[in-house]
Design a protein around this motif. Structure first.
Motif, PDB file in Angstrom:
ATOM      1  N   LEU A  28     -10.279  -6.340   2.452  1.00 31.75           N
ATOM      2  CA  LEU A  28      -9.343  -5.888   2.135  1.00 31.75           C
ATOM      3  C   LEU A  28      -8.765  -5.603   0.725  1.00 31.75           C
ATOM      4  N   LEU A  29      -7.700  -4.665   0.496  1.00 33.15           N
ATOM      5  CA  LEU A  29      -7.245  -3.884  -0.674  1.00 33.15           C
ATOM      6  C   LEU A  29      -5.227  -3.795   0.320  1.00 33.15           C
ATOM      7  N   ILE A  30      -4.228  -4.612  -0.601  1.00 33.05           N
ATOM      8  CA  ILE A  30      -3.348  -4.057  -0.264  1.00 33.05           C
ATOM      9  C   ILE A  30      -2.722  -3.758  -1.417  1.00 33.05           C
ATOM     10  N   GLY A  31      -2.800  -1.881  -1.675  1.00 32.14           N
ATOM     11  CA  GLY A  31      -2.316  -1.661  -2.855  1.00 32.14           C
ATOM     12  C   GLY A  31      -2.827  -2.224  -4.052  1.00 32.14           C
ATOM     13  N   GLU A  32      -2.061  -1.914  -4.801  1.00 28.57           N
ATOM     14  CA  GLU A  32      -2.656  -2.465  -6.113  1.00 28.57           C
ATOM     15  C   GLU A  32      -2.129  -3.550  -6.296  1.00 28.57           C
ATOM     16  N   ARG A  33      -1.201  -4.452  -5.217  1.00 31.04           N
ATOM     17  CA  ARG A  33      -0.870  -5.531  -5.912  1.00 31.04           C
ATOM     18  C   ARG A  33      -1.955  -7.064  -5.474  1.00 31.04           C
ATOM     19  N   THR A  34      -2.706  -6.682  -3.959  1.00 33.33           N
ATOM     20  CA  THR A  34      -3.414  -8.175  -3.656  1.00 33.33           C
ATOM     21  C   THR A  34      -4.989  -8.063  -3.239  1.00 33.33           C
ATOM     22  N   ARG A  35      -5.572  -8.847  -2.625  1.00 34.23           N
ATOM     23  CA  ARG A  35      -7.182  -8.374  -2.654  1.00 34.23           C
ATOM     24  C   ARG A  35      -7.030  -9.820  -1.700  1.00 34.23           C
ATOM     25  N   VAL A  36      -7.143  -9.609  -0.604  1.00 39.20           N
ATOM     26  CA  VAL A  36      -8.099 -10.526   0.900  1.00 39.20           C
ATOM     27  C   VAL A  36      -9.395 -11.118   0.987  1.00 39.20           C
ATOM     28  N   GLU A 133      -4.480  -6.202   7.799  1.00 37.26           N
ATOM     29  CA  GLU A 133      -4.662  -4.186   7.472  1.00 37.26           C
ATOM     30  C   GLU A 133      -3.603  -3.620   8.091  1.00 37.26           C
ATOM     31  N   GLU A 134      -2.769  -3.749   8.552  1.00 39.44           N
ATOM     32  CA  GLU A 134      -1.347  -3.014   9.238  1.00 39.44           C
ATOM     33  C   GLU A 134      -0.573  -3.176   7.876  1.00 39.44           C
ATOM     34  N   LEU A 135      -0.135  -4.182   7.148  1.00 39.97           N
ATOM     35  CA  LEU A 135       0.448  -3.760   6.152  1.00 39.97           C
ATOM     36  C   LEU A 135      -0.517  -2.758   5.325  1.00 39.97           C
ATOM     37  N   ALA A 136      -1.407  -3.249   4.679  1.00 44.93           N
ATOM     38  CA  ALA A 136      -2.137  -2.404   3.268  1.00 44.93           C
ATOM     39  C   ALA A 136      -2.491  -0.596   4.070  1.00 44.93           C
ATOM     40  N   ASP A 137      -2.454  -0.518   5.418  1.00 43.01           N
ATOM     41  CA  ASP A 137      -2.387   0.819   5.890  1.00 43.01           C
ATOM     42  C   ASP A 137      -0.545   1.282   5.148  1.00 43.01           C
ATOM     43  N   ILE A 138      -0.039   0.538   5.207  1.00 40.97           N
ATOM     44  CA  ILE A 138       1.309   1.492   4.921  1.00 40.97           C
ATOM     45  C   ILE A 138       1.374   0.805   4.109  1.00 40.97           C
ATOM     46  N   VAL A 139       1.161   0.199   3.187  1.00 38.63           N
ATOM     47  CA  VAL A 139       1.157   0.139   1.253  1.00 38.63           C
ATOM     48  C   VAL A 139       0.263   1.987   0.761  1.00 38.63           C
ATOM     49  N   GLY A 140      -0.845   1.766   1.455  1.00 38.93           N
ATOM     50  CA  GLY A 140      -2.167   2.590   1.135  1.00 38.93           C
ATOM     51  C   GLY A 140      -1.356   3.821   1.793  1.00 38.93           C
TER      52      GLY A 140
END
Length: 162
Positions: A28-36, A133-140
């Motif tokens: 998972l990628l959370i925007g450009e900031r975090t890789r999970v 995944e919800e956070l990633a969707d919100i950020v994306g």
């Protein structure tokens, strides 16, 4: 303290171990900031624990002060410096530092000083992937949530902000 009840009752054992290789792409990628990296989810550990490699980039990121009612959360710093909040104060920690927070314990984290990587352990294994995944969707999507929407998201994922 004693050992828990047996979970495996066979006589010879089984070949069931799973590898997650160091060079695997993040789950998972959370925007450009975090890789999970989903190293071991609650679903594939029978609910015993969830273990994630959390790679934070150069831009500061992290969660605000919160607690959980149903699981503990632990952090093990692998690279860089991670700022951890223990409910009273923020302190900076380097590779090798470990921080355990039992259910109800107020905590937070952030990478205030550049890129950092840590392991995050949830026990028992809660379904945190849905939250991530919800956070990633919100950020994306760039979507802005109302206070009520944030409260609902947190409530559904056993996260209580303080």
């Amino acid at each position: 303290m004693s050992y828990p009840a047996a979970l495996y009752l066979g006589d010879k054992g089984e070949t069931t171990g799973r590898f997650h290789l160091a060079d695997a792409a993040p789950d998972l990628l959370i925007g450009e900031r975090t890789r999970v990296h989903y190293l071991a989810t609650g679903a594939n550990t029978g609910g015993h624990y969830g273990l994630y490699r959390w790679e934070m980039g150069a831009a500061p990121s992290g969660g605000g002060a919160h607690f959980h009612r149903t699981f503990s959360e632990s952090f093990f710093i692998l690279t860089g410096t991670v700022s951890l909040y223990d409910g009273e104060a923020w302190t900076d920690h380097s590779p090798g530092a470990f921080f355990h927070v039992p259910p109800g314990g107020i905590h937070a984290f952030r990478n205030s000083h550049g890129p950092a990587t840590m392991l995050v352990l949830f026990a028992p294994g809660a379904p945190r992937e849905g939250y991530f995944e919800e956070l990633a969707d919100i950020v994306g999507s760039g979507r802005q949530l109302s206070e009520e929407e944030w409260t609902d998201l947190y409530r559904r994922h056993d996260q209580y902000m303080v």
